[in-house]
Design a protein around this motif. Structure first.
Motif, mmCIF file in Angstrom:
data_model
loop_
_atom_site.group_PDB
_atom_site.id
_atom_site.type_symbol
_atom_site.label_atom_id
_atom_site.label_comp_id
_atom_site.label_asym_id
_atom_site.label_seq_id
_atom_site.Cartn_x
_atom_site.Cartn_y
_atom_site.Cartn_z
ATOM 1 N N TRP A 20 41.253 59.007 25.530
ATOM 2 C CA TRP A 20 40.306 60.086 25.845
ATOM 3 C C TRP A 20 40.847 61.421 25.372
ATOM 4 C CZ3 TRP A 20 38.803 59.130 31.675
ATOM 5 C CH2 TRP A 20 38.141 57.894 31.787
ATOM 6 N N LEU A 21 42.109 61.670 25.663
ATOM 7 C CA LEU A 21 42.713 62.947 25.263
ATOM 8 C C LEU A 21 42.727 63.085 23.745
ATOM 9 C CD1 LEU A 21 45.620 63.055 27.858
ATOM 10 C CD2 LEU A 21 43.520 64.435 27.861
ATOM 11 N N HIS A 32 33.710 71.422 22.464
ATOM 12 C CA HIS A 32 33.653 70.183 23.244
ATOM 13 C C HIS A 32 35.023 69.499 23.266
ATOM 14 C CE1 HIS A 32 29.412 71.005 22.388
ATOM 15 N NE2 HIS A 32 29.236 70.499 23.593
ATOM 16 N N THR A 33 35.970 70.189 23.857
ATOM 17 C CA THR A 33 37.374 69.786 23.873
ATOM 18 C C THR A 33 37.840 69.566 25.312
ATOM 19 O OG1 THR A 33 38.131 72.054 24.082
ATOM 20 C CG2 THR A 33 37.807 71.229 21.831
ATOM 21 N N ARG A 34 39.142 69.321 25.432
ATOM 22 C CA ARG A 34 39.728 69.188 26.767
ATOM 23 C C ARG A 34 39.521 70.468 27.575
ATOM 24 N NH1 ARG A 34 45.623 66.953 28.680
ATOM 25 N NH2 ARG A 34 45.419 67.643 30.833
ATOM 26 N N ALA A 35 39.521 71.614 26.924
ATOM 27 C CA ALA A 35 39.310 72.882 27.640
ATOM 28 C C ALA A 35 37.941 72.893 28.333
ATOM 29 C CB ALA A 35 39.450 74.062 26.689
ATOM 30 N N HIS A 36 36.932 72.328 27.709
ATOM 31 C CA HIS A 36 35.600 72.235 28.319
ATOM 32 C C HIS A 36 35.666 71.340 29.565
ATOM 33 C CE1 HIS A 36 31.341 71.719 28.884
ATOM 34 N NE2 HIS A 36 31.319 70.495 28.406
ATOM 35 N N VAL A 37 36.343 70.210 29.445
ATOM 36 C CA VAL A 37 36.517 69.304 30.592
ATOM 37 C C VAL A 37 37.271 70.026 31.705
ATOM 38 C CG1 VAL A 37 37.679 67.187 31.365
ATOM 39 C CG2 VAL A 37 36.373 67.197 29.207
ATOM 40 N N ILE A 57 32.554 63.668 34.096
ATOM 41 C CA ILE A 57 33.005 64.913 33.463
ATOM 42 C C ILE A 57 33.886 64.586 32.259
ATOM 43 C CG2 ILE A 57 34.528 66.918 33.779
ATOM 44 C CD1 ILE A 57 33.374 67.100 36.666
ATOM 45 N N TRP A 58 34.853 63.708 32.437
ATOM 46 C CA TRP A 58 35.738 63.360 31.325
ATOM 47 C C TRP A 58 34.995 62.703 30.172
ATOM 48 C CZ3 TRP A 58 40.465 64.715 29.957
ATOM 49 C CH2 TRP A 58 41.311 65.275 30.923
ATOM 50 N N LEU A 59 33.971 61.908 30.484
ATOM 51 C CA LEU A 59 33.356 61.054 29.465
ATOM 52 C C LEU A 59 32.020 61.562 28.916
ATOM 53 C CD1 LEU A 59 34.215 57.669 31.160
ATOM 54 C CD2 LEU A 59 35.136 58.517 28.982
ATOM 55 N N HIS A 60 31.451 62.613 29.479
ATOM 56 C CA HIS A 60 30.097 62.989 29.047
ATOM 57 C C HIS A 60 30.027 63.393 27.575
ATOM 58 C CE1 HIS A 60 31.416 67.138 29.712
ATOM 59 N NE2 HIS A 60 30.319 67.540 29.104
ATOM 60 N N ASP A 61 31.114 63.881 27.010
ATOM 61 C CA ASP A 61 31.155 64.238 25.582
ATOM 62 C C ASP A 61 32.279 63.487 24.868
ATOM 63 O OD1 ASP A 61 29.075 66.180 25.491
ATOM 64 O OD2 ASP A 61 30.426 67.712 26.286
ATOM 65 N N ILE A 62 32.664 62.340 25.381
ATOM 66 C CA ILE A 62 33.815 61.642 24.794
ATOM 67 C C ILE A 62 33.532 61.223 23.357
ATOM 68 C CG2 ILE A 62 33.381 59.242 25.522
ATOM 69 C CD1 ILE A 62 36.721 61.189 25.833
ATOM 70 N N LYS A 77 28.436 54.188 26.469
ATOM 71 C CA LYS A 77 29.024 52.883 26.104
ATOM 72 C C LYS A 77 30.538 52.900 26.268
ATOM 73 C CE LYS A 77 25.409 51.252 23.062
ATOM 74 N NZ LYS A 77 25.014 50.784 21.741
ATOM 75 N N VAL A 78 31.162 54.004 25.897
ATOM 76 C CA VAL A 78 32.611 54.128 26.100
ATOM 77 C C VAL A 78 32.915 54.042 27.594
ATOM 78 C CG1 VAL A 78 34.600 55.677 25.912
ATOM 79 C CG2 VAL A 78 33.050 55.395 23.966
ATOM 80 N N ALA A 79 32.094 54.694 28.412
ATOM 81 C CA ALA A 79 32.290 54.637 29.865
ATOM 82 C C ALA A 79 32.211 53.193 30.352
ATOM 83 C CB ALA A 79 31.253 55.501 30.575
ATOM 84 N N GLN A 80 31.219 52.458 29.881
ATOM 85 C CA GLN A 80 31.084 51.061 30.297
ATOM 86 C C GLN A 80 32.318 50.247 29.914
ATOM 87 O OE1 GLN A 80 27.329 50.385 28.276
ATOM 88 N NE2 GLN A 80 26.260 50.245 30.241
#
Length: 188
Positions: A20-21, A32-37, A57-62, A77-80
């Motif tokens: 994710w990171l 749309h980076t870690r700073a946004h998260v 929050i972590w995955l909405h723009d992964i 899909k990544v979340a699933q």
């Protein structure tokens, strides 16, 4: 709660959170980076810090490809995949992620996630200007005339409705519309 604490709370394999990171550090990302998260997590009320909300929050723009229109679906899909085998309610996370596509009013939880995601619209003038510049960098592949027209259309759509749905963010509504109108004027 720090971002690192939030990852620990999810209890996922370190390889997943490292992935994710890495995604949040991809070269096409400027906003749309870690700073946004991190900004979203910083504004998340402790009472609403469920594992599902943190995962959303972590995955909405992964998945974030400025040239694509299915980022939310691919992020879901990544979340699933990444949450499989955990005790996190995956269906809830997927629903929350998909709800960020249009930022329409929904459940209290969806409204909060949307407001956290759109909070930048009600930021100070300098913070909003940085955000607008970062979005332009993400769309560097779009010629300036087309970018200006498309971005102005998106901003006008936001300006024509109530942006924030939660009491926590209601005080930002007026400033958000002021920021949107100022950017629209600069784009014309």
């Amino acid at each position: 709660m720090t971002p690192d604490q939030s990852l620990l709370l999810l209890g996922l394999a370190p390889a997943i959170t490292r992935r994710w990171l890495a995604r949040l550090n991809e070269p096409q990302r400027h906003y749309h980076t870690r700073a946004h998260v991190e900004a979203m997590l910083a504004n998340l009320p402790p009472a609403d810090a469920t594992r599902e909300m943190i995962a959303a929050i972590w995955l909405h723009d992964i998945v974030y490809d400025p040239k694509a229109s299915d980022n939310e679906e691919l992020s879901a899909k990544v979340a699933q995949q990444d949450l499989a085998g955990s005790d996190i309610a995956i269906a809830s996370v997927v629903e929350l992620i998909l709800g960020t596509k249009r930022h329409e009013p929904g459940s209290e939880t969806q409204n909060l996630l949307n407001d956290l995601d759109l909070g930048i619209l009600g930021a100070s003038t300098p913070a909003y200007a940085r955000y607008a510049h970062q979005i332009r960098l993400e769309y560097a592949h779009v010629p300036t005339p087309q970018y200006h027209a498309g971005r102005a259309a998106v901003l006008r759509a936001f300006d024509q409705k109530q942006i924030f749905q939660t009491e926590r963010f209601a005080h930002l509504e007026e400033r958000a519309h002021k920021n949107l109108r100022a950017e629209i004027a600069r784009l014309q």
